[in-house]
Design an enzyme around this catalytic site. Structure first.
Site, PDB file in Angstrom:
ATOM      1  N   HIS A   1     -45.796  -4.891   6.823  1.00 55.12           N
ATOM      2  CA  HIS A   1     -46.427  -3.569   6.795  1.00 55.12           C
ATOM      3  C   HIS A   1     -46.012  -2.811   8.050  1.00 55.12           C
ATOM      4  CE1 HIS A   1     -49.316  -0.362   6.302  1.00 55.12           C
ATOM      5  NE2 HIS A   1     -49.644  -0.526   7.577  1.00 55.12           N
TER       6      HIS A   1
ATOM      7  N   GLU B   1       0.857  -1.194   0.000  1.00 53.29           N
ATOM      8  CA  GLU B   1       0.000   0.000   0.000  1.00 53.29           C
ATOM      9  C   GLU B   1       0.891   1.241   0.000  1.00 53.29           C
ATOM     10  OE1 GLU B   1      -3.438   0.761  -0.235  1.00 53.29           O
ATOM     11  OE2 GLU B   1      -2.410   2.687  -0.419  1.00 53.29           O
TER      12      GLU B   1
ATOM     13  N   GLY C   1      -7.030   0.950   3.227  1.00 55.83           N
ATOM     14  CA  GLY C   1      -8.481   0.988   3.019  1.00 55.83           C
ATOM     15  C   GLY C   1      -8.872   1.679   1.732  1.00 55.83           C
ATOM     16  N   GLY C   2      -7.947   2.430   1.122  1.00 54.61           N
ATOM     17  CA  GLY C   2      -8.204   3.020  -0.191  1.00 54.61           C
ATOM     18  C   GLY C   2      -9.306   4.066  -0.185  1.00 54.61           C
ATOM     19  N   THR C   3      -9.947   4.202  -1.335  1.00 57.01           N
ATOM     20  CA  THR C   3     -10.916   5.274  -1.559  1.00 57.01           C
ATOM     21  C   THR C   3     -12.130   5.154  -0.656  1.00 57.01           C
ATOM     22  OG1 THR C   3     -10.250   5.269  -3.877  1.00 57.01           O
ATOM     23  CG2 THR C   3     -12.292   6.414  -3.346  1.00 57.01           C
ATOM     24  N   CYS C   4     -12.720   3.982  -0.607  1.00 54.34           N
ATOM     25  CA  CYS C   4     -14.000   3.830   0.105  1.00 54.34           C
ATOM     26  C   CYS C   4     -13.855   4.264   1.561  1.00 54.34           C
ATOM     27  CB  CYS C   4     -14.474   2.384   0.018  1.00 54.34           C
ATOM     28  SG  CYS C   4     -16.072   2.132   0.786  1.00 54.34           S
TER      29      CYS C   4
HETATM   30  C1  LIG Z   1     -16.858  10.427  -3.120  1.00 58.80           C
HETATM   31  C2  LIG Z   1     -17.038   8.956  -3.376  1.00 58.80           C
HETATM   32  C3  LIG Z   1     -18.081   8.276  -2.783  1.00 58.80           C
HETATM   33  C4  LIG Z   1     -18.271   6.928  -3.011  1.00 58.80           C
HETATM   34  N1  LIG Z   1     -19.324   6.297  -2.417  1.00 58.80           N
HETATM   35  C5  LIG Z   1     -19.545   4.991  -2.681  1.00 58.80           C
HETATM   36  C6  LIG Z   1     -20.641   4.308  -2.082  1.00 58.80           C
HETATM   37  O1  LIG Z   1     -21.416   4.899  -1.333  1.00 58.80           O
HETATM   38  N2  LIG Z   1     -20.813   2.983  -2.364  1.00 58.80           N
HETATM   39  C7  LIG Z   1     -19.960   2.306  -3.197  1.00 58.80           C
HETATM   40  O2  LIG Z   1     -20.162   1.115  -3.422  1.00 58.80           O
HETATM   41  N3  LIG Z   1     -18.896   2.926  -3.752  1.00 58.80           N
HETATM   42  C8  LIG Z   1     -18.670   4.243  -3.514  1.00 58.80           C
HETATM   43  N4  LIG Z   1     -17.587   4.867  -4.077  1.00 58.80           N
HETATM   44  C9  LIG Z   1     -16.671   4.076  -4.938  1.00 58.80           C
HETATM   45  C10 LIG Z   1     -15.724   3.225  -4.085  1.00 58.80           C
HETATM   46  O3  LIG Z   1     -15.040   4.038  -3.162  1.00 58.80           O
HETATM   47  C11 LIG Z   1     -14.739   2.516  -4.999  1.00 58.80           C
HETATM   48  O4  LIG Z   1     -15.461   1.829  -5.995  1.00 58.80           O
HETATM   49  C12 LIG Z   1     -13.898   1.498  -4.235  1.00 58.80           C
HETATM   50  O5  LIG Z   1     -13.143   2.124  -3.219  1.00 58.80           O
HETATM   51  C13 LIG Z   1     -12.971   0.769  -5.209  1.00 58.80           C
HETATM   52  O6  LIG Z   1     -12.118  -0.075  -4.513  1.00 58.80           O
HETATM   53  P1  LIG Z   1     -10.736  -0.541  -5.162  1.00 58.80           P
HETATM   54  O7  LIG Z   1     -10.232  -1.615  -4.284  1.00 58.80           O
HETATM   55  O8  LIG Z   1     -10.919  -0.814  -6.589  1.00 58.80           O
HETATM   56  O9  LIG Z   1      -9.778   0.746  -5.104  1.00 58.80           O
HETATM   57  P2  LIG Z   1      -9.407   1.795  -3.949  1.00 58.80           P
HETATM   58  O10 LIG Z   1     -10.380   1.734  -2.834  1.00 58.80           O
HETATM   59  O11 LIG Z   1      -9.220   3.095  -4.633  1.00 58.80           O
HETATM   60  O12 LIG Z   1      -8.022   1.258  -3.394  1.00 58.80           O
HETATM   61  C14 LIG Z   1      -6.853   1.239  -4.180  1.00 58.80           C
HETATM   62  C15 LIG Z   1      -5.646   1.299  -3.256  1.00 58.80           C
HETATM   63  O13 LIG Z   1      -4.477   1.031  -4.016  1.00 58.80           O
HETATM   64  C16 LIG Z   1      -3.425   1.886  -3.581  1.00 58.80           C
HETATM   65  N5  LIG Z   1      -2.467   2.014  -4.680  1.00 58.80           N
HETATM   66  C17 LIG Z   1      -2.674   2.577  -5.897  1.00 58.80           C
HETATM   67  N6  LIG Z   1      -1.575   2.473  -6.669  1.00 58.80           N
HETATM   68  C18 LIG Z   1      -0.641   1.823  -5.915  1.00 58.80           C
HETATM   69  C19 LIG Z   1       0.690   1.426  -6.162  1.00 58.80           C
HETATM   70  N7  LIG Z   1       1.292   1.615  -7.345  1.00 58.80           N
HETATM   71  N8  LIG Z   1       1.356   0.820  -5.165  1.00 58.80           N
HETATM   72  C20 LIG Z   1       0.770   0.573  -3.962  1.00 58.80           C
HETATM   73  N9  LIG Z   1      -0.503   0.933  -3.685  1.00 58.80           N
HETATM   74  C21 LIG Z   1      -1.197   1.539  -4.652  1.00 58.80           C
HETATM   75  C22 LIG Z   1      -4.149   3.174  -3.254  1.00 58.80           C
HETATM   76  O14 LIG Z   1      -3.369   3.978  -2.372  1.00 58.80           O
HETATM   77  C23 LIG Z   1      -5.431   2.660  -2.609  1.00 58.80           C
HETATM   78  O15 LIG Z   1      -5.283   2.519  -1.223  1.00 58.80           O
HETATM   79  C24 LIG Z   1     -17.361   6.219  -3.847  1.00 58.80           C
HETATM   80  C25 LIG Z   1     -16.283   6.883  -4.434  1.00 58.80           C
HETATM   81  C26 LIG Z   1     -16.111   8.238  -4.214  1.00 58.80           C
HETATM   82  C27 LIG Z   1     -14.952   8.940  -4.851  1.00 58.80           C
END
Ligand SMILES: Cc1cc2nc3c(=O)[nH]c(=O)nc-3n(C[C@H](O)[C@H](O)[C@H](O)COP(=O)(O)OP(=O)(O)OC[C@H]3O[C@@H](n4cnc5c(N)ncnc54)[C@H](O)[C@@H]3O)c2cc1C
Length: 457
Positions: free
Chosen positions: A440, A33, A38-41
């Protein structure tokens, strides 16, 4: 050189569960990482936005207290620093527990740093070189920053930098009238900001049917959110009080002035700095990694999961990618991404719950359609809650009697729409759903009535 059975890049919504499952199956796993666990979510997406939306919902209810026979003492004060602190506490605890859990897993080694392919079996993380029998890419995406004229003059926000805002913008301009823009727009309007949403297309949330997007626009407009559609040419200028957007709109003033601007115009995959070419991993023109139905990339034993493969843009699709890959590898199944029925929510209030095809998609596919449509005013629970905006719509194939899709825009719509998905996976005729008894008073109990009033369309 450290050798592993599996290398996972990214700790978003697919990577951590895959790490645990592979390790439990006896494999030596490395997970990498470069940012926040935990990334985006967890950090900038689902968790923080839905936590902030909960605060905004309470603000709205407090403003409507008199409608429910309640007299609240004095003017409502939204304390943005505390709203943010509540959000931060939830995000921090989710992130920390995920990181601690990952680090505690036997046979899983956590690397902090940016991963880059050296070849199809080797990944560099700083000075470390890791080789793996299999490599799983779960790198997600980031906000798209469009090349708008004047962007360099102003300091703009994205869904990521919005997470640091602990004050109330006087007038928030939002470029982009899709899911992210609408959720932030309604939230900040409810906190007390003026909000203008600018959308290049002729309507909001363009992938939804026109009746759905029109109803969402009316709901937002009723809360005095200004919506500017058809903004074909957008340019930005810095002003003394903030930002001026120049718009080439079909209607309204040719400008919109505000104090802050949020760019909510889509996302791009984090694939440009991964060294994919060195590994022979193909992407499409937009940078999404090409995968087959089992999420295999063009390089042998390399898989791509989650947002970066372009086959989903949600937490539940990323998680489902993990399940597909893990089951196929460990249980010998033949699960395919194409078997997944699209399902998602737009978390405005009321929310939009969506499953399966939209009406436009079903028509394009040539189905003979039966459609049931009913306003939320018909739902007893919605009337009792004083939340009757929206409608529900269910699409049925007249020939097979299968449910093709549904949209429920209304209180509880994000939950209620899911009561149809099992019938869809099970290929049940709609009459099975129609004849089932519901509790209901709930939103779901109207679905049999909607199905009993299907009409050719
Ligand atoms: C504002 C917003 C609200 C959202 N709300 C919802 C919701 O309510 N419900 C829903 O289902 N989805 C929602 N989403 C979408 C959801 O967050 C994403 O679909 C989900 O997080 C995707 O998961 P992922 O594992 O593909 O990537 P991510 O969660 O983005 O994780 C990718 C990880 O990889 C790491 N990484 C990237 N490149 C490298 C590298 N070269 N080396 C090491 N680490 C790296 C990043 O740092 C990150 O931690 C929302 C998105 C946004 C922007």
């Amino acid at each position: 050189m450290s050798r592993y059975d599996a290398i996972i890049i990214g700790t978003g919504q697919a990577g951590p569960s895959l790490a645990e499952r592979l390790a439990k199956a006896g494999q030596r796993v490395a997970i990498i990482e470069r940012g926040r666990f935990g990334g985006t979510c967890v950090n900038n997406g689902c968790t923080p936005t839905k936590t902030l939306i909960a605060s905004a919902y309470v603000a709205r209810l407090a403003q409507r207290a008199a409608e429910y026979g309640l007299r609240a003492g004095g003017r409502l004060v939204v304390d943005m620093a505390r709203v943010k602190a509540r959000k931060d506490a939830l995000v921090d605890s989710s992130r920390t527990s995920l990181e601690n859990w990952l680090r505690s897993l036997p046979d899983v080694t956590v690397y902090a740093g940016h991963a880059r392919f050296v070849d199809a079996h080797t990944v560099a993380v700083g000075a470390d070189r890791l080789t793996g029998e299999r490599i799983f890419i779960d790198v997600g995406g980031r906000p798209h920053v469009p090349n708008l004229p004047g962007l360099e003059q102003v300091s703009w926000l994205t869904n990521e930098s919005m997470m640091d805002v602990d004050f109330l913008p006087e007038h928030l301009l939002i470029v982009g009238g899709s899911y992210v823009g609408l959720e932030f727009g309604q939230m900040y309007r409810r906190f007390g900001s003026k909000v203008t949403i600018v959308e290049m297309a002729p309507r909001l949330i363009g992938r939804e049917d026109a009746d759905v997007s029109d109803a969402v626009r009316e709901i937002l407009a009723a809360e005095e959110i200004e919506i500017r559609l058809d903004a074909k040419c957008i340019a930005l200028e810095a002003t003394q009080s903030g930002v001026l957007l120049r718009l080439d709109c079909a209607t309204g003033e040719p400008v919109a002035a505000g104090t802050q601007v949020l760019l909510a115009v889509g996302r791009v995959p984090n694939t440009d700095d991964l060294g994919l070419r060195a590994a022979g991993i193909e992407t499409d023109a937009r940078g999404y990694i090409r995968v087959d139905e089992a999420l295999r990339t063009s390089a042998e034993n390399v898989y791509a999961l989650g947002d970066c493969n372009g086959r989903g843009a949600f937490t539940h699709t990323a998680y489902n990618d993990y399940e597909i890959v893990a089951d196929n590898l460990l249980n010998g199944t033949n699960r395919k991404v194409g078997d997944r029925i699209p399902i998602y929510g737009l978390f405005t209030d009321p929310p939009l719950g969506r499953v399966g095809l939209s009406e436009a998609e079903a028509r394009r596919a040539g189905y003979r359609l039966l459609i049931g449509r009913m306003p939320m005013t018909r739902v007893a629970r919605a009337r009792e809650k004083g939340e009757t905006q929206g409608f529900m719509k269910v699409l049925v194939d007249a020939d097979s009697k299968h449910i093709l899709g549904a949209a429920i825009l209304g209180v509880g719509g994000d939950e209620a729409v899911q009561s149809l998905v099992d019938a869809m996976y099970g290929h049940l005729p709609y009459t099975e759903v129609q004849h089932g008894v519901r509790i209901h008073p709930t939103v779901c109990e109207l679905l049999p009535t909607v199905l009993s009033e299907l009409a050719p369309a």
